[in-house]
Design a protein around this motif. Structure first.
Motif, PDB file in Angstrom:
ATOM      1  N   THR A   1      38.388  29.644  38.217  1.00  0.00           N
ATOM      2  CA  THR A   1      38.403  29.816  36.763  1.00  0.00           C
ATOM      3  C   THR A   1      38.625  31.272  36.386  1.00  0.00           C
ATOM      4  N   LEU A   2      37.942  32.176  37.059  1.00  0.00           N
ATOM      5  CA  LEU A   2      38.117  33.605  36.784  1.00  0.00           C
ATOM      6  C   LEU A   2      39.530  34.061  37.114  1.00  0.00           C
ATOM      7  N   LEU A   3      40.092  33.522  38.190  1.00  0.00           N
ATOM      8  CA  LEU A   3      41.471  33.874  38.537  1.00  0.00           C
ATOM      9  C   LEU A   3      42.442  33.436  37.447  1.00  0.00           C
ATOM     10  N   LEU A   4      42.216  32.238  36.907  1.00  0.00           N
ATOM     11  CA  LEU A   4      43.113  31.706  35.885  1.00  0.00           C
ATOM     12  C   LEU A   4      42.958  32.441  34.554  1.00  0.00           C
ATOM     13  N   ARG A   5      41.759  32.898  34.273  1.00  0.00           N
ATOM     14  CA  ARG A   5      41.498  33.576  33.004  1.00  0.00           C
ATOM     15  C   ARG A   5      42.060  34.985  32.970  1.00  0.00           C
ATOM     16  N   ARG A   6      42.191  35.603  34.134  1.00  0.00           N
ATOM     17  CA  ARG A   6      42.583  37.006  34.168  1.00  0.00           C
ATOM     18  C   ARG A   6      44.029  37.152  34.609  1.00  0.00           C
ATOM     19  N   SER A   7      44.645  38.167  34.063  1.00  0.00           N
ATOM     20  CA  SER A   7      46.019  38.455  34.481  1.00  0.00           C
ATOM     21  C   SER A   7      46.002  39.079  35.866  1.00  0.00           C
ATOM     22  N   ARG A   8      47.171  39.203  36.458  1.00  0.00           N
ATOM     23  CA  ARG A   8      47.252  39.761  37.811  1.00  0.00           C
ATOM     24  C   ARG A   8      46.654  41.158  37.867  1.00  0.00           C
ATOM     25  N   MET A   9      46.857  41.959  36.838  1.00  0.00           N
ATOM     26  CA  MET A   9      46.339  43.325  36.822  1.00  0.00           C
ATOM     27  C   MET A   9      44.822  43.363  36.639  1.00  0.00           C
ATOM     28  N   GLU A  10      44.258  42.298  36.018  1.00  0.00           N
ATOM     29  CA  GLU A  10      42.821  42.280  35.764  1.00  0.00           C
ATOM     30  C   GLU A  10      42.021  41.720  36.945  1.00  0.00           C
TER      31      GLU A  10
ATOM     32  N   SER B   1      40.393  42.079  40.004  1.00  0.00           N
ATOM     33  CA  SER B   1      39.923  43.212  40.803  1.00  0.00           C
ATOM     34  C   SER B   1      39.800  42.830  42.274  1.00  0.00           C
ATOM     35  N   ILE B   2      39.747  43.854  43.113  1.00  0.00           N
ATOM     36  CA  ILE B   2      39.529  43.632  44.548  1.00  0.00           C
ATOM     37  C   ILE B   2      38.162  43.000  44.777  1.00  0.00           C
ATOM     38  N   ALA B   3      37.188  43.315  43.903  1.00  0.00           N
ATOM     39  CA  ALA B   3      35.859  42.722  44.034  1.00  0.00           C
ATOM     40  C   ALA B   3      35.919  41.216  43.815  1.00  0.00           C
ATOM     41  N   LEU B   4      36.700  40.785  42.831  1.00  0.00           N
ATOM     42  CA  LEU B   4      36.852  39.345  42.577  1.00  0.00           C
ATOM     43  C   LEU B   4      37.417  38.644  43.800  1.00  0.00           C
ATOM     44  N   TRP B   5      38.460  39.206  44.381  1.00  0.00           N
ATOM     45  CA  TRP B   5      39.064  38.606  45.571  1.00  0.00           C
ATOM     46  C   TRP B   5      38.087  38.610  46.751  1.00  0.00           C
ATOM     47  N   THR B   6      37.252  39.639  46.838  1.00  0.00           N
ATOM     48  CA  THR B   6      36.291  39.720  47.945  1.00  0.00           C
ATOM     49  C   THR B   6      35.221  38.645  47.819  1.00  0.00           C
TER      50      THR B   6
ATOM     51  N   ALA C   1      34.352  35.528  50.498  1.00  0.00           N
ATOM     52  CA  ALA C   1      33.057  35.080  51.022  1.00  0.00           C
ATOM     53  C   ALA C   1      32.913  33.569  50.905  1.00  0.00           C
ATOM     54  N   ILE C   2      33.332  33.015  49.775  1.00  0.00           N
ATOM     55  CA  ILE C   2      33.203  31.570  49.548  1.00  0.00           C
ATOM     56  C   ILE C   2      34.197  30.795  50.410  1.00  0.00           C
ATOM     57  N   VAL C   3      35.449  31.231  50.402  1.00  0.00           N
ATOM     58  CA  VAL C   3      36.488  30.520  51.158  1.00  0.00           C
ATOM     59  C   VAL C   3      36.212  30.590  52.657  1.00  0.00           C
ATOM     60  N   PHE C   4      35.693  31.719  53.133  1.00  0.00           N
ATOM     61  CA  PHE C   4      35.356  31.819  54.553  1.00  0.00           C
ATOM     62  C   PHE C   4      34.288  30.796  54.929  1.00  0.00           C
ATOM     63  N   ALA C   5      33.277  30.620  54.057  1.00  0.00           N
ATOM     64  CA  ALA C   5      32.233  29.638  54.347  1.00  0.00           C
ATOM     65  C   ALA C   5      32.834  28.238  54.471  1.00  0.00           C
ATOM     66  N   PHE C   6      33.681  27.853  53.535  1.00  0.00           N
ATOM     67  CA  PHE C   6      34.318  26.535  53.608  1.00  0.00           C
ATOM     68  C   PHE C   6      35.199  26.411  54.850  1.00  0.00           C
ATOM     69  N   THR C   7      35.921  27.475  55.168  1.00  0.00           N
ATOM     70  CA  THR C   7      36.807  27.445  56.340  1.00  0.00           C
ATOM     71  C   THR C   7      35.998  27.338  57.626  1.00  0.00           C
TER      72      THR C   7
ATOM     73  N   GLU D   1      32.184  46.971  51.363  1.00  0.00           N
ATOM     74  CA  GLU D   1      33.177  48.037  51.546  1.00  0.00           C
ATOM     75  C   GLU D   1      34.553  47.600  51.063  1.00  0.00           C
ATOM     76  N   ILE D   2      34.881  46.328  51.235  1.00  0.00           N
ATOM     77  CA  ILE D   2      36.156  45.823  50.716  1.00  0.00           C
ATOM     78  C   ILE D   2      36.116  45.798  49.195  1.00  0.00           C
ATOM     79  N   ALA D   3      35.005  45.281  48.632  1.00  0.00           N
ATOM     80  CA  ALA D   3      34.894  45.110  47.179  1.00  0.00           C
ATOM     81  C   ALA D   3      34.908  46.432  46.429  1.00  0.00           C
ATOM     82  N   ARG D   4      34.475  47.489  47.074  1.00  0.00           N
ATOM     83  CA  ARG D   4      34.469  48.801  46.420  1.00  0.00           C
ATOM     84  C   ARG D   4      35.870  49.270  46.063  1.00  0.00           C
TER      85      ARG D   4
END
Length: 546
Positions: free
Chosen positions: A289-298, A300-305, A309-315, A163-166
């Motif tokens: 890597t994807l964050l560095l390759r893409r500009s701020r406008m590129e 997406s909310i899906a990328l951050w979501t 998921a990954i950062v929550f697991a590590f945390t 629902e967040i990624a949408r």
């Protein structure tokens, strides 16, 4: 040929995932059909905390593990499911566990579909998403068949991530929906609140909303998620803490430290196998890597979501590694979503641009067929080859129940006591505090004398089971610590007592020794406390018999 395989990737992967899910739950049906209760040994020991509390709620009208003391030591959504099953089945026999297996099967199938949807939202093709979802299906199926709260927590968390990624406008209605889904996820597994806090923090940082937008979205989110504050208020009113006693019991550290064994078990010893030690770090690197390759406008909310998921697991695992308690298998639940995001990001960064089509199909075929083969192997080992002795703790529980059948009274036990309480079918005080009350938590925090605590709780019999060690003994007296360092670690507060009496029951249950067996050899002892003498442990001065 390659094009045809790619075209049929989605239905083939779905069929394999569904079949693997059935194979993992089929041992329950197999044992029931053959008149065996060996299926009980397939469940985690802590599952029986839920069933005992649910049974007492239905039979006695009280949220209690020992039948007398009210407790909140559970994740509420899963307890609700178990209570409903108990009501529908009229008891905790074969029909109850068959129903539990069907719930687990439904959760596995739902989790596959949600994983597929999540991988698609992250930016993978239908074929790639199908393969990614099926790769994690066997590990997730094993996780969801443990009888623990992860059965509802995994799909609920994936639903929230989807629902967040949408994306979409931050309207009041959308915030209301997100709040409701988030509340279900948190009530399924309370530490998902950490991920929800990350989500809200990310919204504030990335969206930079105006004050009016914050108020509108915040109102909708809070209204939709009203169940969580209602649960917290209930806890505070009854137990003087918004957290359940199970969370408090695992936060009684006497010193700061890093639990290296915990971190090692997360990396190498979950149901997902050693792949976790490789896949999640690679997924984190791919996300960056994807964050560095893409500009701020590129971005997406899906990328951050997916990154969430990954950062929550590590945390989650990092915070738990600061505690002294050992790693328990169902704690692997954040991996289910994190693996999907990690594989999706890794594929987008290195797989899709580099791997030729034929090589992709070959790798995908090997992964899918390997998953199916592993599912078949799991069924054979836990169905036809599985026996009561393959879970030495269950075997010990049956022996204990037989030996104590004629003895009535109030029992007490610490670690690995869930399945023994279920088998005994007698009132048992839980000495780790996980499913007791705040009073027990304070006794542990203050490291009170165990003998005094047992008298306060009117305990008649003390049960102690050990797996990897022997009790300290001298001059006919036994030193007993609860919670034991074997499970709670060396940095957890303990109640200590020295009982000067021989156990009325003492036996050892050997491990079956098969590769699929669980639990090592178990040594179990029972003391009758009515006539037993305790050696006091004063902070200063000489010890004394009392």
């Amino acid at each position: 040929m390659a094009g045809q395989l790619a075209r049929y990737a989605s239905p083939i992967c779905r069929a394999v995932a569904y079949l693997v899910s059935f194979l993992v739950t089929a041992p329950f049906f197999y044992h029931v059909a053959n008149g065996s209760n060996s299926y009980v040994g397939l469940l985690e020991d802590d599952h029986f905390y839920y069933t005992v509390i649910a049974n007492n709620l239905v039979a006695l009208g009280k949220l209690s593990y020992d039948g007398a003391i009210v407790t909140n030591g559970f994740h509420p959504l899963w307890l609700g499911v178990v209570v409903v099953l108990r009501l529908l089945c009229g008891g905790l026999g074969d029909s109850f566990y068959v129903a539990l297996a069907f719930v687990a099967l439904a959760s596995m199938i739902l989790t596959y579909e949600l994983s597929l949807r999540f991988a698609r939202l992250l930016g993978t093709s239908v074929g790639a998403a199908s393969v990614i979802a099926v790769i994690g299906s066997l590990g997730t199926a094993q996780l969801l068949t443990t009888g623990m709260e992860c059965t509802v927590a995994v799909p609920a968390f994936l639903w929230l991530l989807i629902e967040i990624a949408r994306g979409g406008p931050t309207s009041f209605r959308r915030a209301l929906k997100l709040g409701f889904i988030a509340s279900l996820a948190v009530l399924a597994r309370l530490d998902i609140a950490i991920a929800v806090a990350m989500m809200l923090g990310g919204f504030m940082i990335l969206a930079r909303p105006s004050l009016a937008e914050v108020l509108r979205v915040g109102a909708g989110f809070c209204l939709g998620g009203f169940l969580v504050p209602a649960y917290a208020l209930f806890n505070f009113a009854i137990f003087s803490s918004v957290l359940p006693v199970s969370a408090l019991a695992k936060s009684l550290q006497t010193a700061f430290g890093l639990n290296i064994l915990y971190a090692r078990n997360v990396a190498l010893s979950t149901v997902y196998g050693p792949m976790v030690a490789v896949v999640l770090p690679i997924g984190l690197v791919a996300f960056i890597t994807l964050l560095l390759r893409r500009s701020r406008m590129e971005r997406s909310i899906a990328l951050w979501t997916g990154g969430l998921a990954i950062v929550f697991a590590f945390t989650f695992f990092g915070l738990n590694a600061l505690k002294s308690w050992i790693f328990f298998g169902w704690y692997a639940y954040p991996i289910a979503a994190a693996v999907i995001a990690s594989l999706a990001f890794a594929w987008m960064v290195w797989g899709e641009p580099i791997v030729p089509t034929r090589a992709r199909i070959l790798v995908a075929t090997l992964m899918v067929t390997g998953t199916l083969a592993s599912g078949i192997r799991y069924f054979i080992e836990h169905g036809p080859l599985w026996s009561t002795n393959d879970n030495s703790l269950f075997a010990a529980s049956l022996q204990l129940a037989d030996l104590m059948r004629a003895r009535d009274g109030r029992f007490a036990m610490g670690a690995i006591g869930g399945i023994m309480t279920y088998a005994l079918n007698k009132p048992v005080v839980q000495l780790e505090g996980l499913v007791e009350d705040r009073r027990m938590i304070e006794h542990i925090r203050n490291q009170d004398d165990l003998g005094d605590v047992l008298r306060e709780y009117n305990v008649d019999y003390l049960i102690v089971s050990v797996a990897h060690r022997h009790l300290d003994q001298h001059d006919g007296c036994y030193v007993i610590n609860q919670p034991t360092a074997e499970w709670a670690g060396l940095r957890t507060s303990q109640m200590t007592g020295t009982i000067c009496a021989e156990p009325i029951v003492s036996f050892k249950t050997e491990s079956a020794g098969n590769s699929w067996s669980v639990f090592p050899s178990i040594e179990t002892m029972v003391w009758e406390l009515r006539s037993a003498k305790w050696l006091s442990h004063p902070l200063n001065g000489a010890s004394s018999i009392r």
